[in-house]
Write an enzyme that holds these catalytic residues in place. Structure first.
Site, PDB file in Angstrom:
ATOM      1  N   ASN A   9       0.863  -1.182   0.000  1.00 10.42           N
ATOM      2  CA  ASN A   9       0.000   0.000   0.000  1.00 10.42           C
ATOM      3  C   ASN A   9       0.901   1.233   0.000  1.00 10.42           C
ATOM      4  OD1 ASN A   9      -1.872   1.988   0.453  1.00 10.42           O
ATOM      5  ND2 ASN A   9      -2.420   1.333   2.537  1.00 10.42           N
ATOM      6  N   TRP A  10       1.039   1.833  -1.172  1.00 16.15           N
ATOM      7  CA  TRP A  10       1.962   2.981  -1.295  1.00 16.15           C
ATOM      8  C   TRP A  10       1.363   4.256  -0.692  1.00 16.15           C
ATOM      9  CZ3 TRP A  10       4.409   2.795  -6.931  1.00 16.15           C
ATOM     10  CH2 TRP A  10       5.245   1.672  -7.005  1.00 16.15           C
ATOM     11  N   LYS A  11       0.095   4.231  -0.380  1.00 12.08           N
ATOM     12  CA  LYS A  11      -0.596   5.419   0.165  1.00 12.08           C
ATOM     13  C   LYS A  11      -0.353   6.629  -0.752  1.00 12.08           C
ATOM     14  CE  LYS A  11      -0.281   3.330   4.685  1.00 12.08           C
ATOM     15  NZ  LYS A  11      -0.230   3.468   6.129  1.00 12.08           N
ATOM     16  N   HIS A  95      -9.657   1.320   4.685  1.00 18.14           N
ATOM     17  CA  HIS A  95      -8.393   1.495   5.410  1.00 18.14           C
ATOM     18  C   HIS A  95      -8.607   2.479   6.562  1.00 18.14           C
ATOM     19  CE1 HIS A  95      -4.288   2.651   6.340  1.00 18.14           C
ATOM     20  NE2 HIS A  95      -3.916   1.512   5.773  1.00 18.14           N
ATOM     21  N   GLU A  97      -6.967   4.869   7.602  1.00 21.01           N
ATOM     22  CA  GLU A  97      -6.721   6.281   7.274  1.00 21.01           C
ATOM     23  C   GLU A  97      -7.922   6.895   6.561  1.00 21.01           C
ATOM     24  OE1 GLU A  97      -2.974   5.596   5.373  1.00 21.01           O
ATOM     25  OE2 GLU A  97      -2.046   5.267   7.329  1.00 21.01           O
ATOM     26  N   GLU A 153      -5.494  -4.791  10.812  1.00 15.03           N
ATOM     27  CA  GLU A 153      -4.519  -3.722  10.974  1.00 15.03           C
ATOM     28  C   GLU A 153      -4.767  -2.984  12.292  1.00 15.03           C
ATOM     29  OE1 GLU A 153      -2.509  -2.645   7.103  1.00 15.03           O
ATOM     30  OE2 GLU A 153      -4.203  -1.301   7.295  1.00 15.03           O
ATOM     31  N   GLY A 159       2.239   2.432  10.839  1.00 15.94           N
ATOM     32  CA  GLY A 159       3.266   3.461  10.655  1.00 15.94           C
ATOM     33  C   GLY A 159       4.005   3.848  11.925  1.00 15.94           C
ATOM     34  N   SER A 191       3.256  -1.888  10.455  1.00 13.94           N
ATOM     35  CA  SER A 191       4.700  -1.896  10.734  1.00 13.94           C
ATOM     36  C   SER A 191       5.383  -3.223  10.409  1.00 13.94           C
ATOM     37  CB  SER A 191       4.956  -1.505  12.189  1.00 13.94           C
ATOM     38  OG  SER A 191       4.546  -0.176  12.401  1.00 13.94           O
ATOM     39  N   GLY A 212       2.734  -1.034   4.323  1.00 16.40           N
ATOM     40  CA  GLY A 212       2.762   0.379   3.952  1.00 16.40           C
ATOM     41  C   GLY A 212       4.195   0.856   3.779  1.00 16.40           C
ATOM     42  N   GLY A 213       4.729   1.478   4.818  1.00 21.08           N
ATOM     43  CA  GLY A 213       6.056   2.104   4.760  1.00 21.08           C
ATOM     44  C   GLY A 213       7.137   1.259   4.110  1.00 21.08           C
TER      45      GLY A 213
HETATM   46  P1  PGA Z   1       2.633   0.458   7.699  1.00 21.12           P
HETATM   47  O1  PGA Z   1       1.199   0.657   7.062  1.00 21.12           O
HETATM   48  O2  PGA Z   1       3.202  -0.820   7.137  1.00 21.12           O
HETATM   49  O3  PGA Z   1       3.415   1.669   7.285  1.00 21.12           O
HETATM   50  O4  PGA Z   1       2.450   0.380   9.167  1.00 21.12           O
HETATM   51  C1  PGA Z   1       0.325  -0.419   6.854  1.00 21.12           C
HETATM   52  C2  PGA Z   1      -0.978   0.075   6.331  1.00 21.12           C
HETATM   53  O5  PGA Z   1      -1.423   1.157   6.741  1.00 21.12           O
HETATM   54  O6  PGA Z   1      -1.614  -0.579   5.490  1.00 21.12           O
END
Ligand code: PGA
Length: 232
Positions: A9-11, A95, A97, A153, A159, A191, A212-213
């Site tokens: 997930n590149w956001k 998600h 976010e 999640e 993050g 994470s 994500g990250g």
């Molecule tokens: P993260 O994000 O790996 O940066 O914690 C995961 C996500 O939000 O899908």
């Protein structure tokens, strides 16, 4: 061993088309001989056309969200049909976010899931509480639920560099399976790194990861996929 699923997930990253292209090229090159993992890249919408042209069949793509209507006067929205037309197989729905910054409710998420399933796009539903499952899946039949990928999640882990303990994560995994049956694919997200990725599969019993990250750093992402690919 069944194939594991790893979703990037590149956001809202990277900031330029050139950087997105470079990141994708590095990932594609690094993942040439992967056999036991299905890799899905979810970039921002604006990069999807190029990435779908560049990708090989072994790498799949997905949107990070979609709207609950097929088309119409809905400024800024992207429909499941549009994603499918570009070659996407998956879409992330709900998600945290989106729930947090864009006030997405379970009712909205439920509508998105229904249209996505109808259009045969595979939704990756993100949750952090068991109580969300019932609301998000309201009115969706058992038969259809098995076409949904679920991603656990925990909010505190997104993050932050903190992760759920393998035991807690395993507990959650089991509770979901108890509700939805064991046909549903469940991912862990929050994470994930090359240091902890294996644990979520081997100790907690997840069938994949949502990243994500770490998916923005080609070397680290490739390392994670290879770690999981080599599990027996
Ligand atoms: P993260 O994000 O790996 O940066 O914690 C995961 C996500 O939000 O899908």
């Amino acid at each position: 061993m069944d194939k594991k699923l790893i979703v990037a997930n590149w956001k809202c990253n990277p900031t330029t088309f050139k950087k997105a292209e470079l990141l994708f090229d590095l990932i594609k090159k690094g993942l040439k001989n992967i056999k036991n993992v299905e890799v899905v890249i979810c970039p921002p919408f604006v990069y999807l056309t190029t990435i779908n042209k560049k990708r090989e069949t072994s790498i799949k793509t997905g949107g990070q969200d979609c709207f609950w209507k097929k088309k119409g006067p809905f400024t800024g929205e992207v429909s499941p049909d549009m994603l499918k037309d570009l070659g996407c197989r998956y879409v992330i729905i709900g998600h945290s976010e989106r729930r947090r910054y864009f006030s997405e409710t379970d009712t909205m998420i439920n509508k998105k899931l229904k249209l996505t399933l109808k259009k045969k796009l595979k939704p990756i539903l993100c949750i952090d509480k068991i109580s969300q499952v019932k609301k998000d899946l309201k009115g969706i039949s058992r038969g259809e639920i098995k076409n949904i990928v679920l991603a656990y999640e925990p909010l505190f882990a997104i993050g932050t560099g903190k992760t759920a303990s393998p035991e807690k994560a395993a507990e959650f995994n089991l509770s979901i399976k108890r509700i939805l049956g064991d046909k549903v694919l469940i991912l862990y997200g929050g994470s994930v790194s090359s240091k902890n990725a294996r644990g979520f599969i081997q100790e907690s019993g997840f069938q994949g990861l949502l990243i994500g990250g770490a998916s923005l750093r080609a070397k680290e992402f490739i390392r994670i996929v290879k770690n999981i690919d080599s599990l027996r």
